[in-house]
Design an enzyme around this catalytic site. Structure first.
Site, PDB file in Angstrom:
ATOM      1  CB  ALA A  38     -59.412  40.154 -16.095  1.00 43.72           C
ATOM      2  CD  GLU A  94     -55.434  32.974 -16.572  1.00 45.40           C
ATOM      3  OE1 GLU A  94     -55.094  32.947 -15.366  1.00 45.40           O
ATOM      4  OE2 GLU A  94     -55.375  33.974 -17.282  1.00 45.40           O
ATOM      5  CB  CYS A 116     -53.560  35.908 -13.047  1.00 43.07           C
ATOM      6  SG  CYS A 116     -53.054  35.542 -14.696  1.00 43.07           S
TER       7      CYS A 116
HETATM    8  C1  UN1 Z   1     -52.874  37.375 -16.616  1.00 42.92           C
HETATM    9  O1  UN1 Z   1     -52.354  38.024 -15.721  1.00 42.92           O
HETATM   10  O2  UN1 Z   1     -54.124  37.169 -16.636  1.00 42.92           O
HETATM   11  O3  UN1 Z   1     -47.447  35.354 -18.056  1.00 42.92           O
HETATM   12  C2  UN1 Z   1     -52.145  36.832 -17.788  1.00 42.92           C
HETATM   13  C3  UN1 Z   1     -47.821  36.533 -18.000  1.00 42.92           C
HETATM   14  C4  UN1 Z   1     -48.586  37.080 -19.177  1.00 42.92           C
HETATM   15  C5  UN1 Z   1     -50.022  36.724 -19.071  1.00 42.92           C
HETATM   16  C6  UN1 Z   1     -50.670  37.054 -17.762  1.00 42.92           C
HETATM   17  N1  UN1 Z   1     -48.026  36.560 -20.391  1.00 42.92           N
HETATM   18  O4  UN1 Z   1     -47.573  37.257 -17.050  1.00 42.92           O
END
Ligand code: UN1
Length: 511
Positions: free
Chosen positions: A165, A268, A302
């Site tokens: 993404a 994911e 995310c």
């Molecule tokens: C994401 O937003 O797809 O824990 C991954 C976190 C980062 C990874 C986010 N190490 O916010």
């Protein structure tokens, strides 16, 4: 918005090998593509950074075939030798950290420190994978049969399709590529169409390391949309594993296609992460954590915090602190070190932010602060606090924007129930100094997420743990812990070194 080409490419991009017009196809060499031209836009200014030529269906076919051919050679390299290549990639990333971090800032609008943090996450993954290259352990078992030995071993799985993404345009590649590489799997990368220059820069860094080691093309690239790359890749039987990061809708469609051919998928997908703050919590600690998790990356992780559950006894005080802090967030040019919040990725993200706030108010929510789109070039919005009612439909959705919904609760069970009532299950946190509350949140009756923290926000996970979530987040686990296992195939081996053939389970079958 009208596009104007920047007068010259920034030096950092030139050092990374970015040109005004770039090929989006790498399969051991950069090849001519036959797809459409894609314009990479700086979301903070709306200016054109560079052009990328996307692949066509026939380009995809060539890259996929080269990736599959690379597997036959790469799987024969001893794992620690594969680890040595990854070690060198980690070193190359250390050398390019400043430039690549800046490219992340310019292309997806992350603030400088987060752009650099992303490259650091790649370096951390390299270090982790190098160690792992000597630790791809299998178990040995005691056979129930005399003069028999039983053990399991892990073989490389095959070519891996990696779909990433825009919001982690380089780190998520590293989660997959570093582990896949030490496991013996080459990969074909379909980056986000909003982070194509990042994918080209990373692939160029990786290309050099491969060439210096005489390694086959294991880190390949196909820039293209879902029609020319995403769908053919998901359906391609040469790729036993598809690892995809993105929306629930994207994961659902990829997951179905991969399941139909009985392939593996590592998904994911969206999060809708909550933080519970109990009575007696350290509110200043909670405030700092909420701010980073809800406003950081302009709410486009995310793992961003989208829901905050405040115990009634501290709700008023916490809201006041939040309103004050939200009012002082410096929004603007993400490459200015004093900026805390950069732009959203594109115009559609701004429209989604607007729509979510309209719906939130229609459903009974009240905006406490923020809520406006900034009148300036680029895609800037204000970080927003919304007082929400339990189960408002908009609060069950993931809007990729800095909107935080606030709820009040009386007792912890009620808060946990509300926390778990959404379809997503990625990350969660509790702020408390009460060990019973902390342990309850982490217990089987507590958070239903893949990640659960105490006195730490929902975002910013370290790579050492397995990263991923439950329910509609897709169930996949990437990065640390034993996430490597999905990139390999397990083989159970039983060896009879005796002269008779005893059968398991006491079965007799003699003629
Ligand atoms: C994401 O937003 O797809 O824990 C991954 C976190 C980062 C990874 C986010 N190490 O916010």
């Amino acid at each position: 918005m009208t596009l104007s080409r920047t007068s010259a490419l920034p030096d950092a991009l030139v050092r990374l090998g970015i040109e005004p017009e770039n090929s989006g196809a790498f399969d051991g060499a950069w090849t001519t593509t036959h797809g459409k031209r894609y314009e990479s836009i700086n979301p903070a200014t709306g200016e054109l950074l560079a052009v990328v030529n996307e692949v066509s269906t026939e380009d995809y076919e060539r890259i996929a075939a080269r990736t599959a051919a690379a597997f036959v050679e790469w799987r024969q390299w001893p794992a620690p030798k594969r680890g040595e290549v990854v070690r060198q990639l980690g070193d190359a990333l250390r050398r390019h950290k400043e430039d690549l971090g800046l490219l992340v800032t310019l292309e997806v609008g992350k603030i400088r420190s987060e752009g650099l943090g992303e490259v650091q996450e790649m370096i951390d993954m390299a270090d982790f994978a190098v160690g792992l290259s000597r630790q791809l352990y299998g178990l040995s078992m005691h056979s129930e049969r005399p003069l028999h030995r039983m053990y399991e071993q892990w073989h490389p799985l095959g070519p891996v399709g990696v779909i990433t993404a825009f919001n982690f345009p380089v780190a998520v590649w590293a989660w997959n590529s570093m582990i896949a590489a030490v496991c013996g799997d080459p990969m074909l990368w379909k980056p986000s169409e909003h982070a194509t220059l990042c994918s080209i820069a990373v692939t160029k860094i990786a290309q050099k390391v491969l060439e210096e080691n005489g390694a086959p093309p294991i880190w390949n690239l196909a820039v293209g949309d879902r029609h020319v790359v995403g769908q053919p890749l998901s359906a391609d039987r040469r790729f036993p594993l598809i690892s995809a990061t993105g929306s629930v809708a994207m994961g659902r469609s990829i997951g179905k296609v991969v399941a139909d051919r009985l392939g593996r998928s590592l998904l994911e997908l969206g999060g809708n992460n909550g933080i519970v703050v109990t009575a007696g919590a350290d509110l200043d600690l909670a405030l700092r954590a909420v701010l980073f998790a809800a406003v950081g990356t302009a709410g486009q992780r995310c793992t961003s915090t989208r829901r905050l559950f405040l115990h009634k006894s501290i709700a008023a005080e916490m809201k006041q602190k939040l309103i004050r802090a939200y009012g002082s967030v410096r929004i603007g040019d993400p490459s200015d070190p004093s900026t805390l919040m950069g732009p959203l990725i594109h115009e559609k993200a701004v429209a989604d932010y607007r729509d979510a706030l309209v719906r939130a108010q229609e459903e009974g929510g009240r905006i406490l602060c923020g809520g406006k789109v900034l009148d300036r070039p680029g895609f800037f919005v204000e970080p927003t606090l919304v007082e929400a009612l339990p189960h408002m439909p908009i609060t069950c959705e993931e809007t990729f924007a800095p909107i935080l919904y606030l709820f009040e609760y009386d007792d912890l069970d009620e808060a946990i129930e509300l926390h778990n009532s959404v379809p997503q299950g990625l990350s969660s946190a509790i702020f408390t100094l009460d060990m019973r509350a902390a342990e309850k949140f982490l217990s089987v009756a507590g958070s239903d997420c893949g990640i659960a923290n105490v006195n730490i926000g929902t975002s910013g996970a370290e790579i050492g743990g397995a990263f991923g979530g439950e329910k509609e987040t897709g169930g996949g686990r990437e990065a640390g812990s034993d996430s490597w296992k999905i990139y390999m195939r397990r083989q159970t081996c039983t060896i009879n070194y005796g002269e008779t053939l005893p059968l398991a389970q006491g079965v007799h079958f003699d003629v």
